[in-house]
Design a protein around this motif. Sequence first.
Motif, PDB file in Angstrom:
ATOM      1  N   ALA A  80      -0.493  -7.647  -4.890  1.00 42.87           N
ATOM      2  CA  ALA A  80      -1.315  -7.602  -3.625  1.00 42.87           C
ATOM      3  C   ALA A  80      -1.365  -6.219  -2.772  1.00 42.87           C
ATOM      4  CB  ALA A  80      -0.787  -8.811  -2.588  1.00 42.87           C
ATOM      5  N   ASP A  81      -1.144  -6.332  -1.698  1.00 44.97           N
ATOM      6  CA  ASP A  81      -1.008  -5.176  -0.835  1.00 44.97           C
ATOM      7  C   ASP A  81       0.308  -4.997  -0.253  1.00 44.97           C
ATOM      8  OD1 ASP A  81      -1.207  -7.070   0.994  1.00 44.97           O
ATOM      9  OD2 ASP A  81      -2.732  -6.125   2.188  1.00 44.97           O
ATOM     10  N   VAL A  82       1.266  -5.541  -1.046  1.00 44.18           N
ATOM     11  CA  VAL A  82       2.606  -5.700  -0.291  1.00 44.18           C
ATOM     12  C   VAL A  82       3.618  -5.056  -1.123  1.00 44.18           C
ATOM     13  CG1 VAL A  82       4.416  -7.247   0.191  1.00 44.18           C
ATOM     14  CG2 VAL A  82       1.905  -7.982   0.691  1.00 44.18           C
ATOM     15  N   VAL A  83       3.747  -5.497  -2.548  1.00 42.71           N
ATOM     16  CA  VAL A  83       4.757  -4.629  -3.424  1.00 42.71           C
ATOM     17  C   VAL A  83       3.929  -3.603  -4.173  1.00 42.71           C
ATOM     18  CG1 VAL A  83       6.442  -4.882  -5.043  1.00 42.71           C
ATOM     19  CG2 VAL A  83       6.163  -6.612  -3.464  1.00 42.71           C
ATOM     20  N   GLY A  84       4.350  -2.277  -4.144  1.00 42.78           N
ATOM     21  CA  GLY A  84       3.780  -1.259  -4.747  1.00 42.78           C
ATOM     22  C   GLY A  84       4.103  -1.359  -6.306  1.00 42.78           C
ATOM     23  N   PRO A  85       3.504  -0.614  -7.028  1.00 41.33           N
ATOM     24  CA  PRO A  85       3.555  -0.276  -8.576  1.00 41.33           C
ATOM     25  C   PRO A  85       4.925   0.325  -8.761  1.00 41.33           C
ATOM     26  CG  PRO A  85       1.843   1.390  -8.084  1.00 41.33           C
ATOM     27  CD  PRO A  85       2.233   0.556  -6.684  1.00 41.33           C
ATOM     28  N   LYS A  86       5.120   0.351 -10.274  1.00 44.07           N
ATOM     29  CA  LYS A  86       6.165   0.881 -10.762  1.00 44.07           C
ATOM     30  C   LYS A  86       5.965   1.645 -11.887  1.00 44.07           C
ATOM     31  CE  LYS A  86      11.212   0.190 -12.083  1.00 44.07           C
ATOM     32  NZ  LYS A  86      12.253  -0.941 -12.208  1.00 44.07           N
ATOM     33  N   ILE A  87       6.336   3.013 -12.073  1.00 45.52           N
ATOM     34  CA  ILE A  87       5.947   3.493 -13.244  1.00 45.52           C
ATOM     35  C   ILE A  87       7.304   4.261 -13.661  1.00 45.52           C
ATOM     36  CG2 ILE A  87       4.908   5.800 -14.218  1.00 45.52           C
ATOM     37  CD1 ILE A  87       2.539   5.410 -12.466  1.00 45.52           C
ATOM     38  N   CYS A  88       7.654   4.077 -15.266  1.00 45.35           N
ATOM     39  CA  CYS A  88       8.806   4.508 -15.708  1.00 45.35           C
ATOM     40  C   CYS A  88       8.662   4.913 -17.020  1.00 45.35           C
ATOM     41  CB  CYS A  88       9.938   3.319 -16.065  1.00 45.35           C
ATOM     42  SG  CYS A  88      11.386   3.509 -17.061  1.00 45.35           S
ATOM     43  N   PHE A  89       9.082   6.387 -17.243  1.00 42.65           N
ATOM     44  CA  PHE A  89       8.908   6.952 -18.390  1.00 42.65           C
ATOM     45  C   PHE A  89      10.370   7.535 -18.979  1.00 42.65           C
ATOM     46  CE2 PHE A  89       7.606  11.320 -20.573  1.00 42.65           C
ATOM     47  CZ  PHE A  89       6.669  10.623 -21.505  1.00 42.65           C
ATOM     48  N   ASP A  90      10.442   7.359 -20.352  1.00 41.41           N
ATOM     49  CA  ASP A  90      11.479   7.885 -21.015  1.00 41.41           C
ATOM     50  C   ASP A  90      12.623   7.699 -20.338  1.00 41.41           C
ATOM     51  OD1 ASP A  90      12.565   9.482 -23.182  1.00 41.41           O
ATOM     52  OD2 ASP A  90      12.858  11.196 -21.867  1.00 41.41           O
ATOM     53  N   ILE A 208      -3.341 -15.428  -7.693  1.00 38.04           N
ATOM     54  CA  ILE A 208      -2.152 -15.942  -7.403  1.00 38.04           C
ATOM     55  C   ILE A 208      -1.595 -15.382  -6.060  1.00 38.04           C
ATOM     56  CG2 ILE A 208      -1.706 -16.420  -9.784  1.00 38.04           C
ATOM     57  CD1 ILE A 208       0.289 -14.313  -9.783  1.00 38.04           C
ATOM     58  N   TYR A 209      -2.144 -14.285  -5.447  1.00 40.37           N
ATOM     59  CA  TYR A 209      -1.882 -13.464  -4.414  1.00 40.37           C
ATOM     60  C   TYR A 209      -2.905 -13.533  -3.243  1.00 40.37           C
ATOM     61  CZ  TYR A 209       1.880 -12.019  -7.122  1.00 40.37           C
ATOM     62  OH  TYR A 209       3.159 -11.586  -7.770  1.00 40.37           O
ATOM     63  N   GLY A 210      -3.569 -14.871  -3.180  1.00 38.72           N
ATOM     64  CA  GLY A 210      -4.899 -14.864  -1.912  1.00 38.72           C
ATOM     65  C   GLY A 210      -5.929 -14.084  -2.497  1.00 38.72           C
ATOM     66  N   ALA A 211      -6.024 -13.106  -2.041  1.00 32.37           N
ATOM     67  CA  ALA A 211      -7.339 -12.117  -2.488  1.00 32.37           C
ATOM     68  C   ALA A 211      -6.989 -11.465  -3.549  1.00 32.37           C
ATOM     69  CB  ALA A 211      -7.600 -11.463  -1.159  1.00 32.37           C
ATOM     70  N   TRP A 212      -6.052 -11.364  -4.223  1.00 36.71           N
ATOM     71  CA  TRP A 212      -5.652 -10.501  -5.143  1.00 36.71           C
ATOM     72  C   TRP A 212      -5.035 -11.275  -6.452  1.00 36.71           C
ATOM     73  CZ3 TRP A 212      -4.422  -9.704  -0.113  1.00 36.71           C
ATOM     74  CH2 TRP A 212      -4.964  -8.432   0.236  1.00 36.71           C
ATOM     75  N   PRO A 213      -5.171 -10.824  -7.788  1.00 39.43           N
ATOM     76  CA  PRO A 213      -5.085 -11.485  -9.039  1.00 39.43           C
ATOM     77  C   PRO A 213      -3.703 -10.956  -9.278  1.00 39.43           C
ATOM     78  CG  PRO A 213      -6.001  -9.303  -9.426  1.00 39.43           C
ATOM     79  CD  PRO A 213      -6.073  -9.498  -8.023  1.00 39.43           C
ATOM     80  N   GLU A 214      -3.071 -11.481 -10.323  1.00 42.42           N
ATOM     81  CA  GLU A 214      -1.537 -11.173 -10.690  1.00 42.42           C
ATOM     82  C   GLU A 214      -1.224  -9.856 -11.074  1.00 42.42           C
ATOM     83  OE1 GLU A 214      -0.969 -12.671 -14.913  1.00 42.42           O
ATOM     84  OE2 GLU A 214      -3.245 -12.825 -15.129  1.00 42.42           O
ATOM     85  N   VAL A 215       0.001  -9.379 -11.154  1.00 43.76           N
ATOM     86  CA  VAL A 215       0.455  -8.319 -11.589  1.00 43.76           C
ATOM     87  C   VAL A 215       0.235  -7.868 -13.245  1.00 43.76           C
ATOM     88  CG1 VAL A 215       2.393  -6.669 -11.963  1.00 43.76           C
ATOM     89  CG2 VAL A 215       2.162  -8.191  -9.610  1.00 43.76           C
ATOM     90  N   VAL A 216      -0.165  -6.857 -13.472  1.00 43.87           N
ATOM     91  CA  VAL A 216      -0.321  -6.383 -14.956  1.00 43.87           C
ATOM     92  C   VAL A 216       0.563  -5.496 -15.147  1.00 43.87           C
ATOM     93  CG1 VAL A 216      -2.797  -7.427 -15.171  1.00 43.87           C
ATOM     94  CG2 VAL A 216      -2.215  -4.889 -14.317  1.00 43.87           C
ATOM     95  N   GLU A 217       1.032  -5.623 -16.506  1.00 44.07           N
ATOM     96  CA  GLU A 217       2.095  -4.398 -17.100  1.00 44.07           C
ATOM     97  C   GLU A 217       1.817  -4.053 -18.531  1.00 44.07           C
ATOM     98  OE1 GLU A 217       6.145  -5.690 -15.901  1.00 44.07           O
ATOM     99  OE2 GLU A 217       5.298  -7.780 -16.085  1.00 44.07           O
ATOM    100  N   VAL A 218       2.140  -2.666 -18.644  1.00 46.43           N
ATOM    101  CA  VAL A 218       1.765  -2.222 -19.978  1.00 46.43           C
ATOM    102  C   VAL A 218       2.870  -1.516 -20.647  1.00 46.43           C
ATOM    103  CG1 VAL A 218       0.418  -0.223 -19.423  1.00 46.43           C
ATOM    104  CG2 VAL A 218       0.175  -1.190 -21.596  1.00 46.43           C
TER     105      VAL A 218
END
Length: 226
Positions: A80-90, A208-218
């Motif tokens: 949504a607009d609450v919990v930010g993304p996460k990026i992990c590398f190596d 699932i978050y009101g005006a926002w869809p689910e979290v996606v991951e890759v």
Amino acid sequence: MRQRGIVCLVAVIVTILVAWGISVGPPNIHSTARNFQNFLGIPDATSPPVITTPSSPHKCGLSRRCPVDYFAFHISSGAADVVGPKICFDGKTIMSNVYNNVAHGLNVVLINGENGKVENISTFNMNTGENVLAYLKAIQNGSIVLVASFDDVTRKMTDEMREMFVGLGSTMIKSVKHRDSWVFAGGAGAGEKSPFEKRATSDPKTNIYGAWPEVVEVGGCFPRKL
């Protein structure tokens, strides 16, 4: 004490059975004694011990180890607009709420494709779209590009910006709409479609978050740009 006495008694009985089997020679007496022994939980000295090795975690939480000349990575979009993304590398978290270096809009990490070093971490407010196009045009060939959405990335997303992401290997960016969740890993100058991309459509019927869809991951193993 009583249980120990019972075990000792059973051990004596097994010993007698084995000795009797040796003297009379029935072909199945030894297997019968072993079965009886195992049933009662008495260790068999002739069986090798079972050794278990605890599994070790792999970089960025992947289920397997990446081959040589590949980098492990994992990207998750914002919730949504609450919990930010996460990026992990190596094996290292580059962007997250904990590091306080994420923001609504586009969250981008540039990696040197040869040595795996982080070259740039940037966030772009897509309510203005300022500096996005110039940033995308300046990405050097051989760079690995990791992208995660947070809240919305389309308000000022132009067709030219979308074409720049297509050039990095994206196949979904042209379909990303208002408040869709989107994550992507691509490479500058590769000229190939990236297999590392996911999108969740914002739909009032399925969000699932009101005006926002689910979290996606890759996540996966990105080839080193030799």
